[in-house]
Design a protein around this motif. Structure first.
Motif, mmCIF file in Angstrom:
data_model
loop_
_atom_site.group_PDB
_atom_site.id
_atom_site.type_symbol
_atom_site.label_atom_id
_atom_site.label_comp_id
_atom_site.label_asym_id
_atom_site.label_seq_id
_atom_site.Cartn_x
_atom_site.Cartn_y
_atom_site.Cartn_z
ATOM 1 N N PRO A 170 0.945 -1.110 0.059
ATOM 2 C CA PRO A 170 -0.225 0.037 -0.119
ATOM 3 C C PRO A 170 0.825 1.264 0.192
ATOM 4 O O PRO A 170 1.249 1.686 0.779
ATOM 5 C CB PRO A 170 -0.708 -0.165 1.248
ATOM 6 N N CYS A 171 1.156 2.028 -1.137
ATOM 7 C CA CYS A 171 1.772 3.097 -1.252
ATOM 8 C C CYS A 171 0.974 4.181 -0.462
ATOM 9 O O CYS A 171 -0.438 4.224 -1.139
ATOM 10 C CB CYS A 171 2.058 3.543 -2.534
ATOM 11 N N PRO A 172 1.396 5.090 0.377
ATOM 12 C CA PRO A 172 0.334 6.003 0.930
ATOM 13 C C PRO A 172 -0.144 6.954 -0.046
ATOM 14 O O PRO A 172 -1.158 7.695 0.153
ATOM 15 C CB PRO A 172 1.095 6.550 1.842
ATOM 16 N N HIS A 173 0.578 7.152 -1.156
ATOM 17 C CA HIS A 173 0.018 7.937 -2.206
ATOM 18 C C HIS A 173 -0.693 7.462 -3.467
ATOM 19 O O HIS A 173 -1.796 8.154 -3.668
ATOM 20 C CB HIS A 173 1.240 8.953 -2.740
ATOM 21 N N CYS A 174 -0.386 6.131 -3.833
ATOM 22 C CA CYS A 174 -0.983 5.707 -4.839
ATOM 23 C C CYS A 174 -1.940 4.402 -4.592
ATOM 24 O O CYS A 174 -2.835 3.877 -5.392
ATOM 25 C CB CYS A 174 0.021 5.111 -5.954
ATOM 26 N N GLY A 175 -2.060 3.857 -3.117
ATOM 27 C CA GLY A 175 -2.814 2.646 -3.011
ATOM 28 C C GLY A 175 -1.872 1.606 -3.228
ATOM 29 O O GLY A 175 -0.823 1.354 -3.441
ATOM 30 N N GLY A 218 6.306 4.609 -9.521
ATOM 31 C CA GLY A 218 5.049 5.104 -9.552
ATOM 32 C C GLY A 218 5.481 6.451 -8.988
ATOM 33 O O GLY A 218 5.610 7.285 -10.007
ATOM 34 N N CYS A 219 5.051 6.981 -7.681
ATOM 35 C CA CYS A 219 4.968 8.263 -7.420
ATOM 36 C C CYS A 219 6.374 8.757 -6.961
ATOM 37 O O CYS A 219 6.721 10.023 -6.948
ATOM 38 C CB CYS A 219 4.141 8.471 -6.169
ATOM 39 N N GLY A 220 7.388 7.832 -6.934
ATOM 40 C CA GLY A 220 8.815 7.929 -6.472
ATOM 41 C C GLY A 220 8.891 8.519 -5.058
ATOM 42 O O GLY A 220 9.824 9.081 -4.630
ATOM 43 N N VAL A 251 10.567 2.681 -1.464
ATOM 44 C CA VAL A 251 10.412 3.683 -2.342
ATOM 45 C C VAL A 251 9.412 3.176 -3.524
ATOM 46 O O VAL A 251 9.775 2.092 -4.174
ATOM 47 C CB VAL A 251 11.610 4.103 -2.742
ATOM 48 N N HIS A 252 8.192 3.952 -3.856
ATOM 49 C CA HIS A 252 7.663 3.526 -5.139
ATOM 50 C C HIS A 252 8.089 4.084 -6.341
ATOM 51 O O HIS A 252 7.768 5.022 -6.884
ATOM 52 C CB HIS A 252 6.134 4.133 -4.788
ATOM 53 N N PHE A 253 9.245 3.479 -6.728
ATOM 54 C CA PHE A 253 10.011 4.075 -7.683
ATOM 55 C C PHE A 253 9.425 4.174 -9.090
ATOM 56 O O PHE A 253 9.482 5.041 -9.864
ATOM 57 C CB PHE A 253 11.411 3.457 -7.721
HETATM 58 ZN ZN LIG Z 1 3.114 5.781 -4.922
#
Ligand SMILES: [Zn+2]
Lengths: 899, 100
Positions: free
Chosen positions: B5-10, B61-63, B57-59
């Motif tokens: 679960p990325c806090p920004h993207c889900g 995705g949102c980075g 790190v959501h590399f």
């Molecule tokens: Zn993300």
């Protein structure tokens, strides 16, 4: 169904479209399909599905896929196959079929469309869920299909429910964390010649499910006895299905040997289909249940507490007679038979559950390992969960006691030709763990991954391990333990996993805006990461060596141009940008005046140098960093990591602009004169435009940024131009350059030029263990400020003597170019006891220099900076070359040429 | 494959992320540490059997970097949280290590 013709081993056979190939071959009387891989023994069909260990074939038609079980190949017009002796062959031609992938997110995934799976699907539908139902069979119903029985109508309705997607011929091959499932759907082979040309042959499903229901069913298992591998010895469920459902009439005299009531059900089916069932031999002392009564009523003789000990073959190697043993009296009976149907109990398919680490539990009542799991995320159903149905009361029995000679021919893994004898030898050698024994004997490591042999091994070990450990008592399978299975559950062609990401689509290709010009100029390209970069530009009839020499001479004596657009570029803005760069680089950037450039080196926190490049200050709060071509993404990630996780108080923003700005390097003593013809609005003289300065200028009305940066030591200009104008700028330069004999050069010449000046390339002249000091770059390490890695440079092990250091190397023979990577030894070193000599370093870069008129190299050599002038040895094959350690700067040590 | 679960993207597949080891290890004042303590900061991170707060790190995705509770044995995923915010309680609930 319609009758079709197919080819097997160059012979024509008839069959019904859609039926298993194994059924048609048996019906035509082909009992022996292949010879075993290692022992060369005649073998026939054993099972009904993917558990089949013998009847593997290679497709001759279509994709020529190898090692497909004839039990799962559906007959279709145009099918051509040949038998295999264990080892498949790769087709000569690339697989021309189309392969696809799909991603699905579902509430509930049910694996297995047997009765248990369909019931689970019905429940999930009732609760309002979206359901995906996959099954590896061509149709729903599980074992009902083998019995030729129709689905109950209530379960038929499940299949047509609007919230259910049913995918037949789709095998779940792996279960992973958080209910991620990979399934492989075969979509066209079963249609044969009639398959639409545009249909993907296999579609790989990537599924994420809220809940997974595992209802995979079970495999029937064989028994261990002497010569248990002959053609004509089959699993009883398979034998009765081939006879009763597919009309195989070959078998005349059958015996059934069983440990459970399944043997009785299959005996009855064989009997009703017209096969003479001579007897059922049941290992149990007592047998009860409806199926036992029915067999009795049909008049089939039943012998309790008896089993099969051995078999005898006819001239063709197929079953001729069986040797049975009365376990009460040890009396031996021999009886003629052409079919021995074996029912050794059921082995639920635990594979997928073990993929995510679930340990199956032994159930003595079922004589099987089960997985009983029921959470919101994962549920098991059907035989896997212990629902065996019927009236079964199986004995825990894997085979009779065999002497040494019998054990040699008592097969456990038919594909590997691994026998009880080998298992005994493994235990005799002191192995106890089933995982060790598997590797020692190779049992379970073949194409079928132990689908029939795994449980037999455990059964045999119950006796063998007990004997090895404490004498007489027999261990329970629970004490022996289960095997862990790993994905994939069945073999998956690599082509299916690759999907459409093949050839040019296997990895993205990055090209510069000037790429097409390079192509037309005849450039030879090299791959640098995903980039295509011109390596050199040969003229007609020119060798690489010739081309590189010509390009080098042009750069050193005239003018040459290179496409440096692949250089990593990061735009860094914000009021704290200078402070930030001071921490990132080993040297200072906050004091860099606007409009000037500086070379910078960055280290990881451990003090190891990892990337470098020139950074230009474009404004008070604005820098443009360049990185190595291969390091761009890694450097940006590195900057972001520090900004996000350590220094959120810094107001700095980093953006990759690699593909916004194209860079053209114009190099050579005549570069100024040539460029001044194109650039009219600024003065390019050294007084007005000093080295390491950056100026905005105009070319043909387009704003460009020109920087006096040199990666060759020559007078040079880097023209930074908007990506979309780069080709026009390049072409203008090229046209104007004709009177100057302007040469285009590639990465090879760039390497020679920079190496002549001793400029390091990160990753080529470093191996990930060099500090700036090791690279003879102490001058770039600031003593005034903190930077990442500074503390580590004080650690004793990064300061100790003897570390490899970057130096130059001059081979004794000037025409000998040392191979890059070559080991360097001390001159007088003697081989040790193992005939080995210790090395003192290695060659990192090595070229021929037209300017020097000789070869030269860079090398990492232990304590090299303090060994100037020392002669070292470079052993190449049987030759021992010699070279002298020298300074890494080979030309223009005074830096006079760059102005 | 983990579902993170990325806090920004889900929720996204593990292949979109890079791992960053134990969370909450602040960059120390390098000059305040002995060589040995500095080497520990560089090279030693907690790697328990059970629940661990980790950096990811959501590399693709949102980075963005974030922290995440994850069980290193069962691969269960716990709550995610942003850097410099309060760490949620360990899902172990006092059962640390017993899961293995
Ligand atoms: Zn993300």
């Amino acid at each position: 169904m319609s009758e079709i013709l197919f080819i097997f081993d160059d012979n024509n056979y008839k069959g019904q479209s859609g039926e298993p190939m194994a059924a048609a071959l048996l019906r035509s009387g082909l009992l022996t399909i292949t010879n075993s891989t290692y022992h060369g023994r005649p073998r026939g069909v054993v099972g009904l599905g993917v558990e089949e260990p013998n009847a593997l074939v290679q497709l001759v038609s279509g994709t020529q896929e190898s090692m497909r079980p004839a039990t799962v190949i559906e007959l279709a017009e145009g099918l051509n196959a040949r038998s295999l002796t264990g080892i498949g062959a790769l087709p000569e031609l690339p697989d021309a079929a189309r392969y696809d992938k799909t991603n699905r997110y579902v509430d509930v995934l049910v694996i297995g469309a047997g009765i248990a799976g369909l019931k689970a699907a019905a429940e999930a539908l009732k609760a309002g869920h979206e359901v995906l139902l996959t099954d590896d069979q061509p149709g729903p119903g599980g074992h009902l299909r083998h019995l030729g029985e129709a689905l109950p109508s209530v379960l038929q309705d499940v299949l047509t429910h609007k919230n259910l997607t049913y995918v037949p011929r789709c095998t779940a091959t792996g279960l992973y964390d958080q209910n991620y499932i990979v399934a492989v759907e075969r979509r066209s082979d079963h249609l044969g010649d009639a398959a639409p040309a545009n249909r993907a042959r296999i579609r790989v499903w990537h599924i994420r499910a809220g809940k997974v229901v595992l209802a995979p069913g079970a495999f029937q298992r064989p028994l261990i006895f002497a010569n248990n591998d002959r053609a004509g010895i089959m699993l009883s469920h398979a034998a009765s299905t081939y006879v009763a459902l597919y009309g195989v009439t070959f078998f005349k005299r059958a015996f059934v040997v069983t440990v459970d009531n399944q043997g009785y059900r299959d005996a009855l089916r064989l009997h009703q289909a017209g096969v003479q069932v001579e007897s059922i031999y049941d290992v149990r002392q007592d047998a009860q249940g409806a199926s036992v009564d029915a067999a009795k009523a049909a008049g089939i003789p039943i012998h309790l507490h008896t089993t099969v000990l051995d078999t005898v073959a006819n001239a063709e190697g197929a079953l001729q007679s069986i040797i049975l043993q009365d376990l009460n009296t040890d009396e031996i009976i021999e009886a003629a038979a052409d079919l021995l149907a074996v029912s050794g109990g059921w082995t639920p398919i635990v594979d997928l559950a073990t993929h995510i680490g679930i340990k199956p539990k032994w159930s003595a009542e079922h004589a099987a390992f089960l997985v009983n799991h029921n959470t919101d995320q994962l549920q098991t159903a059907g035989m896997l969960a212990g629902d065996f149905g019927g009236d079964d009361d199986p004995a825990i029995f894997f085979g009779p006691a065999l002497d040494d000679e019998q054990a040699h021919n008592a097969y456990i893994d038919l594909q590997r030709d691994a026998t009880l004898h080998e298992l005994r030898r493994a235990v005799g050698a002191g192995l106890h763990s089933i995982e060790h024994i598997k590797r020692y004997t190779t049992i379970g490591t073949a194409h079928d991954q132990g689908k029939t042999s795994g449980m037999l091994t455990i059964g045999a070990l119950c006796q063998l391990n007990a004997t090895a450990q404490d004498g007489n008592s027999v261990l329970s399978p629970a004490e022996v333990g289960t095997l862990s299975f790993r994905p994939p559950y069945v073999p998956v062609p690599f082509a299916a996993l690759a999907g459409r990401e093949r050839g040019p689509l296997s990895d993205p290709i990055r090209i510069t805006p000037i790429h097409q010009w390079h192509v037309e100029a005849g450039a030879v390209f090299e791959d640098v990461g995903q980039w295509k970069r011109p390596w050199y530009f040969p003229k007609p009839e020119e060798s690489m060596e010739d081309a590189v020499r010509r390009e080098c001479v042009a750069a050193r004596e005239g003018v040459a141009v290179m496409d440096a657009s692949t250089l990593g570029k990061i735009d860094i803005q914000g009021p704290d940008a200078g402070v930030f760069l001071d921490r990132i680089y080993t040297n200072m950037f906050s004091t860099l005046p606007v409009g000037q450039c500086r070379y910078g080196l960055m280290c990881k926190a451990d003090g190891i140098a990892f990337d470098d490049g020139v950074t230009t200050r474009l404004g008070k709060n604005h820098y443009l960093m360049t990185t190595t071509t291969g390091g761009a993404a890694g450097v940006l990630a590195w900057l972001e990591e520090w900004l996000q996780t350590e220094w959120p108080e810094l107001k700095v923003y980093c953006t990759s602009v690699t593909e916004h700005v194209s860079t053209i390097a114009l190099v050579g003593p005549k570069s100024r004169q040539l460029l001044q013809e194109l650039v009219k609005d600024i003065d390019l003289s050294k007084e007005e435009f000093p080295f390491m300065h950056s100026r905005m200028a105009t070319i043909d009305g387009t704003t460009v940024r020109i920087a006096r940066i040199s990666f060759s030591g020559e007078l040079a200009f880097e023209i930074n131009v908007d990506w979309s104008h780069a080709l026009a700028t390049w072409e203008r330069l090229w046209a104007l350059g004709r009177p100057y004999d302007l040469a285009a050069y590639g990465t090879e010449t760039m390497h020679v030029l920079r190496a002549e000046k001793g400029y390091v390339i990160m990753g080529q002249d470093t191996d990930g263990t060099q500090t700036p000091h090791d690279l003879n770059m102490s001058w770039i390490v600031s003593k005034k400020k903190e930077f990442i890695g500074k503390r580590s440079l004080q650690l004793p092990y990064l300061q100790q003597a003897g570390r490899p250091q970057l130096v130059g190397l001059l081979p004794e023979l000037g025409n000998e170019v040392l191979p890059e990577g070559a080991y360097i030894t001390a001159l007088d070193v003697k081989p040790d006891g193992q005939g080995k000599t210790s090395h003192t370093g290695f060659v990192t870069s090595s070229y021929y220099s037209p300017t020097l008129g000789r070869s030269f190299a860079l090398a990492l050599i232990a304590n090299g900076l303090n060994r100037m002038g020392e002669l070292v040895a470079v052993p190449i094959g049987k030759k021992l070359l010699q070279a002298t350690i020298c300074d890494a700067v080979f030309i223009d040590k005074e830096n006079l040429r760059r102005d | 494959m983990l579902y993170i679960p990325c806090p920004h993207c889900g929720l996204r597949n593990e292949t979109e992320f890079h791992y960053g080891a134990e969370a909450g290890v602040a960059y120390p004042d390098p000059n305040a540490l002995t060589d040995s303590d500095w080497a520990k900061y560089l090279h030693i991170r907690a790697n328990p059997k059970g629940w661990l707060a980790e950096r990811w790190v959501h590399f693709a995705g949102c980075g963005r970097w974030f922290n995440l509770w994850r069980n290193t044995v069962t691969h269960e995923i716990g709550p995610a949280y942003l850097p410099f915010t309060e760490q949620p309680k360990s899902p172990a609930n006092g059962q640390e290590g017993l899961k293995a």
